[in-house]
Scaffold this motif. Structure first.
Motif, mmCIF file in Angstrom:
data_model
loop_
_atom_site.group_PDB
_atom_site.id
_atom_site.type_symbol
_atom_site.label_atom_id
_atom_site.label_comp_id
_atom_site.label_asym_id
_atom_site.label_seq_id
_atom_site.Cartn_x
_atom_site.Cartn_y
_atom_site.Cartn_z
ATOM 1 N N ILE A 24 0.865 -1.186 0.000
ATOM 2 C CA ILE A 24 0.000 0.000 0.000
ATOM 3 C C ILE A 24 0.899 1.233 0.000
ATOM 4 C CG2 ILE A 24 -1.736 1.294 1.291
ATOM 5 C CD1 ILE A 24 -2.798 -1.397 2.284
ATOM 6 N N PRO A 79 2.097 4.621 0.908
ATOM 7 C CA PRO A 79 1.815 5.377 2.134
ATOM 8 C C PRO A 79 1.157 6.735 1.877
ATOM 9 C CG PRO A 79 4.180 5.243 1.724
ATOM 10 C CD PRO A 79 3.508 4.390 0.706
ATOM 11 N N LYS A 128 -2.372 5.751 -0.557
ATOM 12 C CA LYS A 128 -3.132 4.646 0.058
ATOM 13 C C LYS A 128 -3.679 3.673 -0.972
ATOM 14 C CE LYS A 128 -2.724 6.494 4.154
ATOM 15 N NZ LYS A 128 -1.505 6.236 4.839
#
Length: 171
Positions: A50, A52, A55
């Motif tokens: 994912i 950061p 997202k």
């Protein structure tokens, strides 16, 4: 009971397994049903991460050479750190059994029967316990069989008595 590779999803579990045992052989991947969901055409693992910032789920291929086994089963079980010699031996035997059960190549994997006779499972003490349980089972079977024979004898006697009484009534 616990899951051996408690990943967040299938990809994570596969990664945990490969971290322990190394990458899956190409020959094994070629016949895998869900290969395309987890590996690209070059047999590189498709790792999901994912981002950061955004997202969003990112899928990046992990080159085959980048995945090498990083753990040793004896090290994970801390077998060599154990001070008790008997316990250390049992941990070594457990490590050996797990290594055999977790072989990537099915033909090299420990079979259920071989696992049953592995020293970790089949020690003199466990053999004695199994023999004692088997003797108890045989004794119960014999007692059950004897009880059935006694019941049959009683039923046969009652049937014979009833037939005799019926004959007496008919006369």
């Amino acid at each position: 009971a616990r899951v051996l590779f408690p990943g967040l999803d299938n990809d994570h579990m596969l990664r945990l397994f490969m971290d322990l045992k190394g990458r899956f052989p190409n020959r094994l991947l070629k016949g895998a049903t869900f290969r395309t969901q987890h590996f690209d055409n070059s047999h590189n693992f498709l790792e999901e991460t994912i981002d950061p910032i955004s997202k969003k789920v990112l899928v990046r291929p992990v080159a085959s050479g980048a995945i090498k086994p990083i753990h040793d089963m004896k090290m994970l079980l801390k077998a060599e750190e154990c001070t008790d010699a008997n316990e250390r031996q049992k941990l070594r035997e457990l490590a050996s059994l797990l290594e055999g059960c977790l072989q990537l190549e099915p033909e090299k994997r420990t079979t259920a029967e071989a696992g049953f006779y592995h020293p970790f499972v089949y020690s003199d003490k466990s053999r004695e316990m199994r023999e004692q349980k088997e003797q108890e089972r045989q004794l119960r079977r014999q007692e059950k069989s004897k009880a059935k024979e006694e019941i049959r004898a009683v039923i046969q006697k009652q049937t014979h008595e009833q037939k005799r009484k019926l004959k007496a009534l008919k006369k």
